[in-house]
Design a protein around this motif. Structure first.
Motif, PDB file in Angstrom:
ATOM      1  N   LEU A  88       6.439   6.960  38.182  1.00 36.05           N
ATOM      2  CA  LEU A  88       7.251   7.844  37.360  1.00 36.05           C
ATOM      3  C   LEU A  88       6.724   9.274  37.430  1.00 36.05           C
ATOM      4  N   LYS A  89       7.606  10.214  37.709  1.00 38.28           N
ATOM      5  CA  LYS A  89       7.199  11.607  37.874  1.00 38.28           C
ATOM      6  C   LYS A  89       7.140  12.341  36.540  1.00 38.28           C
ATOM      7  N   ASN A  90       7.756  11.789  35.524  1.00 37.79           N
ATOM      8  CA  ASN A  90       7.924  12.524  34.271  1.00 37.79           C
ATOM      9  C   ASN A  90       6.954  12.106  33.174  1.00 37.79           C
ATOM     10  N   LEU A  91       6.084  11.148  33.448  1.00 43.61           N
ATOM     11  CA  LEU A  91       5.267  10.572  32.390  1.00 43.61           C
ATOM     12  C   LEU A  91       3.804  10.492  32.832  1.00 43.61           C
ATOM     13  N   TRP A  92       2.906  10.931  31.939  1.00 46.74           N
ATOM     14  CA  TRP A  92       1.469  10.853  32.176  1.00 46.74           C
ATOM     15  C   TRP A  92       0.816  10.140  30.994  1.00 46.74           C
ATOM     16  N   LYS A  93      -0.285   9.486  31.268  1.00 48.74           N
ATOM     17  CA  LYS A  93      -1.050   8.837  30.207  1.00 48.74           C
ATOM     18  C   LYS A  93      -2.337   9.623  29.974  1.00 48.74           C
ATOM     19  N   LEU A  94      -2.623   9.866  28.700  1.00 47.26           N
ATOM     20  CA  LEU A  94      -3.811  10.630  28.341  1.00 47.26           C
ATOM     21  C   LEU A  94      -4.921   9.712  27.847  1.00 47.26           C
ATOM     22  N   LYS A  95      -6.121   9.977  28.319  1.00 51.42           N
ATOM     23  CA  LYS A  95      -7.313   9.291  27.814  1.00 51.42           C
ATOM     24  C   LYS A  95      -8.393  10.339  27.593  1.00 51.42           C
ATOM     25  N   LYS A  96      -9.002  10.283  26.423  1.00 51.24           N
ATOM     26  CA  LYS A  96     -10.002  11.287  26.085  1.00 51.24           C
ATOM     27  C   LYS A  96     -11.227  11.152  26.981  1.00 51.24           C
ATOM     28  N   THR A  97     -11.705  12.300  27.429  1.00 48.19           N
ATOM     29  CA  THR A  97     -12.926  12.290  28.231  1.00 48.19           C
ATOM     30  C   THR A  97     -14.130  12.089  27.323  1.00 48.19           C
ATOM     31  N   ASN A  98     -15.157  11.439  27.825  1.00 41.66           N
ATOM     32  CA  ASN A  98     -16.369  11.175  27.023  1.00 41.66           C
ATOM     33  C   ASN A  98     -17.208  12.443  26.907  1.00 41.66           C
ATOM     34  N   LYS A 119      -5.395   7.639  16.253  1.00 42.65           N
ATOM     35  CA  LYS A 119      -4.979   6.335  15.729  1.00 42.65           C
ATOM     36  C   LYS A 119      -4.013   5.567  16.625  1.00 42.65           C
ATOM     37  N   PHE A 120      -3.596   6.129  17.733  1.00 49.04           N
ATOM     38  CA  PHE A 120      -2.568   5.481  18.547  1.00 49.04           C
ATOM     39  C   PHE A 120      -3.198   4.681  19.681  1.00 49.04           C
ATOM     40  N   SER A 121      -2.523   3.566  20.014  1.00 48.64           N
ATOM     41  CA  SER A 121      -3.045   2.705  21.082  1.00 48.64           C
ATOM     42  C   SER A 121      -2.904   3.357  22.453  1.00 48.64           C
ATOM     43  N   ASP A 122      -1.830   4.097  22.637  1.00 48.28           N
ATOM     44  CA  ASP A 122      -1.565   4.759  23.919  1.00 48.28           C
ATOM     45  C   ASP A 122      -0.940   6.117  23.648  1.00 48.28           C
ATOM     46  N   VAL A 123      -1.334   7.095  24.441  1.00 52.10           N
ATOM     47  CA  VAL A 123      -0.787   8.450  24.318  1.00 52.10           C
ATOM     48  C   VAL A 123      -0.164   8.841  25.657  1.00 52.10           C
ATOM     49  N   PHE A 124       1.103   9.215  25.600  1.00 55.12           N
ATOM     50  CA  PHE A 124       1.833   9.611  26.802  1.00 55.12           C
ATOM     51  C   PHE A 124       2.266  11.070  26.682  1.00 55.12           C
ATOM     52  N   VAL A 125       2.282  11.757  27.808  1.00 54.51           N
ATOM     53  CA  VAL A 125       2.864  13.096  27.880  1.00 54.51           C
ATOM     54  C   VAL A 125       4.170  12.983  28.656  1.00 54.51           C
ATOM     55  N   ASP A 181      -3.538  23.854  32.551  1.00 57.61           N
ATOM     56  CA  ASP A 181      -4.881  24.432  32.568  1.00 57.61           C
ATOM     57  C   ASP A 181      -5.809  23.794  31.538  1.00 57.61           C
ATOM     58  N   GLU A 182      -5.296  23.512  30.340  1.00 56.52           N
ATOM     59  CA  GLU A 182      -6.155  23.142  29.220  1.00 56.52           C
ATOM     60  C   GLU A 182      -6.277  21.638  28.968  1.00 56.52           C
ATOM     61  N   LEU A 183      -5.217  20.878  29.177  1.00 52.61           N
ATOM     62  CA  LEU A 183      -5.292  19.440  28.868  1.00 52.61           C
ATOM     63  C   LEU A 183      -6.362  18.716  29.682  1.00 52.61           C
ATOM     64  N   PRO A 184      -6.525  19.015  30.995  1.00 52.54           N
ATOM     65  CA  PRO A 184      -7.563  18.315  31.767  1.00 52.54           C
ATOM     66  C   PRO A 184      -8.980  18.547  31.254  1.00 52.54           C
ATOM     67  N   LYS A 185      -9.200  19.579  30.441  1.00 52.86           N
ATOM     68  CA  LYS A 185     -10.525  19.842  29.892  1.00 52.86           C
ATOM     69  C   LYS A 185     -10.878  18.853  28.788  1.00 52.86           C
ATOM     70  N   LYS A 186      -9.876  18.266  28.153  1.00 48.06           N
ATOM     71  CA  LYS A 186     -10.104  17.351  27.033  1.00 48.06           C
ATOM     72  C   LYS A 186      -9.713  15.914  27.346  1.00 48.06           C
ATOM     73  N   TYR A 187      -8.833  15.731  28.334  1.00 52.14           N
ATOM     74  CA  TYR A 187      -8.302  14.392  28.606  1.00 52.14           C
ATOM     75  C   TYR A 187      -8.274  14.114  30.100  1.00 52.14           C
ATOM     76  N   ASN A 188      -8.355  12.833  30.413  1.00 49.76           N
ATOM     77  CA  ASN A 188      -8.012  12.376  31.758  1.00 49.76           C
ATOM     78  C   ASN A 188      -6.493  12.182  31.797  1.00 49.76           C
ATOM     79  N   ILE A 189      -5.828  12.818  32.728  1.00 50.70           N
ATOM     80  CA  ILE A 189      -4.366  12.741  32.829  1.00 50.70           C
ATOM     81  C   ILE A 189      -4.020  11.897  34.050  1.00 50.70           C
ATOM     82  N   GLU A 190      -3.376  10.769  33.797  1.00 50.47           N
ATOM     83  CA  GLU A 190      -3.028   9.842  34.877  1.00 50.47           C
ATOM     84  C   GLU A 190      -1.519   9.651  34.933  1.00 50.47           C
TER      85      GLU A 190
END
Length: 525
Positions: free
Chosen positions: A515-525, A483-489, A501-510
């Protein structure tokens, strides 16, 4: 210092100048107290004086539920049923390297006046004002010169280093005061030779130890000073010092035992000091940190011999000359006190890092007694040079040097007063929060990996109310809603191994911008 005719006639005229510096120093300590980033160590302070341990905080907050920044803020306020005993227990069991005296005072301050950032920091700012009469008294005992005393007051009043630590909810401004006070009391006890004066010294030593454990280095400096000036004989002064020191250390035994009992926790909380820097790296940091007491501003570094290193070199040469001048022109009882304060504080920090490895000696706040001794040396040099009646031309030269040093201090303190983040704490939380707050309905995902919990508490002060957080253990994976517009790690110390190991299997991590401390997650199709 000899009371020359110049010093006697001119002291009343230049007092106005030092009074202006004193007022500026007071202003810098209180301006924008609530505007600067409440950084990780300060957030830890609020957590523990509120009666929570970090373990308790992680157990309650890192459960995978969606929460708001305000939900984190409750751990920055005294919780229901949390007593002073809980506060002392939090420090005793998790960070025993920080004795409780300042934090007990801060707890009482919070209970009386509230828990806002400005209120919390105001106690340190108020305590820091006591450094002015203390350093003046110390100069009178050591140099018997009002001019040196006023010069020392002016230098530390607008020193960006001392201003910075006067604006933090940590014990370092209090440690500055106890160092100066115990030193002045010691010199007075040596002079008047009464039991009462030595009893007062024992009390100031105990207060210093319960303020910060590194006060033991100050006590060692005092002991070496008396031992050497006594020509290594058991004089009445040395015996009085030993008796007073024993009393002071006996009062500290309960906390020594607490620290030993919880030594594994000390090692864990000090993991950040681990490392294997080269000797060259250490030298660069040591000399770079020296400039902070006079000029705490970011200076661009260029490939050639930069302005930054030129400034460091000039300040180092000035300090070196001031110590040489002090040793050359004062009696042994004067210069030895300053030199012992420098050596007894610096060597215990430097030698372990050089021999065993580590970066504890690169932490400027641990050098406070050494830096105060440097201020005394510089104050004596400047006061003597402007009081000289021998040649007018050198006096003009030194007036220019004094003007440059003090102008640099004032400039740095003025600039830092209007910034959200000091370069001594280059946290990215200000930039991170701006990126997160600009989105419509963001979710920040994080874990309890390393120092993430306290960094999250710090970040919570800068996040908008629309932001949501999901905090989980680093041994678990987050179950992120759609439900969120943007997801950050958010993970200032890198992603936990499982997440890598596991997050890249479900999301694109950009990574987000630079900024070294923040990544944006987008679900892979």
């Amino acid at each position: 210092m000899p009371k020359t005719q110049f010093a006697i006639n001119s002291l009343s005229k230049i007092k106005f100048f030092f009074l202006v510096l004193l007022l500026l120093g007071i202003f810098f300590r209180f301006v924008n107290l609530d505007k600067k980033i409440y950084w990780r160590d300060e957030a830890l302070t609020s957590l523990q004086i509120s009666g929570y341990t970090q373990k308790e905080f992680i157990q309650q907050a890192f459960n995978g539920q969606i929460i708001t920044p305000e939900d984190l803020q409750k751990y920055q306020r005294i919780g229901p049923g949390k007593t002073m005993t809980d506060t002392i227990n939090a420090f005793a069991t998790e960070t025993p390297e920080h004795p409780p005296l300042y934090y007990v005072m801060l707890r009482l301050w919070m209970q009386t006046f509230g828990n806002s950032v400005g209120i919390m920091r105001s106690l340190s700012a108020l305590i820091s004002l006591l450094a002015f009469p203390c350093i003046y008294w110390l100069c009178m005992e050591l140099f018997d010169s009002s001019l040196v005393g006023w010069m020392a007051v002016g230098l530390i009043a607008v020193s960006p280093f001392h201003v910075q630590y006067a604006q933090q909810t940590r014990e370092y401004s209090f440690w500055t005061v106890t160092t100066l006070l115990s030193s002045a009391v010691l010199l007075r006890a040596i002079r008047v030779k009464t039991r009462v004066s030595w009893a007062i010294y024992a009390a100031t030593l105990a207060i210093g130890l319960y303020c910060f454990s590194f006060s033991v280095f100050v006590a060692i400096a005092h002991g070496l000073y008396i031992l050497i000036t006594s020509n290594f004989r058991f004089t009445k002064t040395l015996i009085s010092y030993l008796a007073a020191s024993i009393v002071g250390f006996i009062t500290f035994i309960p906390w020594i035992w607490t620290t030993i009992y919880h030594l594994p926790e000390v090692n864990r909380s000090m993991e950040w000091t681990n490392g294997k820097p080269t000797l060259l790296d250490l030298l660069k940091m040591w000399f770079s940190n020296i400039r902070l007491i006079f000029f705490d501003l970011e200076i661009p570094k260029i490939p050639s011999f930069s302005l930054f290193y030129s400034l460091v070199l000039c300040i180092t040469l000035l300090i070196g000359y001031s110590i040489y001048f002090l040793c050359r022109h004062t009696q042994k009882q004067v210069w030895l006190f300053v030199v012992m304060l420098i050596i007894s504080n610096s060597l215990p920090l430097m030698l372990p890092d050089v021999i065993l490895g580590g970066i504890r000696s690169t932490t400027a706040r641990y050098w406070i007694p050494c830096y105060l001794a440097i201020h005394l040396s510089i104050a004596y040099l400047f006061a003597t040079k402007i009081a000289s009646v021998e040649i007018s031309q050198p006096r003009k030269f030194w007036k220019i040097i004094i003007a440059i040093v003090i102008s640099g201090e004032v400039l740095a303190s003025a600039v830092n007063a209007n910034t959200r983040v000091s370069i001594s704490d280059p946290s990215q939380n200000e930039k991170l929060s701006q990126v997160i707050n600009q989105t419509n309905y963001p979710l920040v995902v994080s874990s309890d990996y390393k120092y993430n919990p306290t960094e999250l508490l710090s970040l919570s002060y800068s996040l908008d109310s629309k932001v949501r957080l999901q905090l989980v253990k680093s041994s678990d994976l987050p179950n992120i809603p759609n439900k969120f517009s943007d997801v950050f790690v958010y993970s200032p110390f890198g992603l936990p191994p499982l997440w890598q190991d596991e997050l890249p299997k479900k999301y694109n991590i950009e990574p987000v911008k630079e900024l070294k401390n923040l990544w944006k997650l987008k679900k892979t199709n």
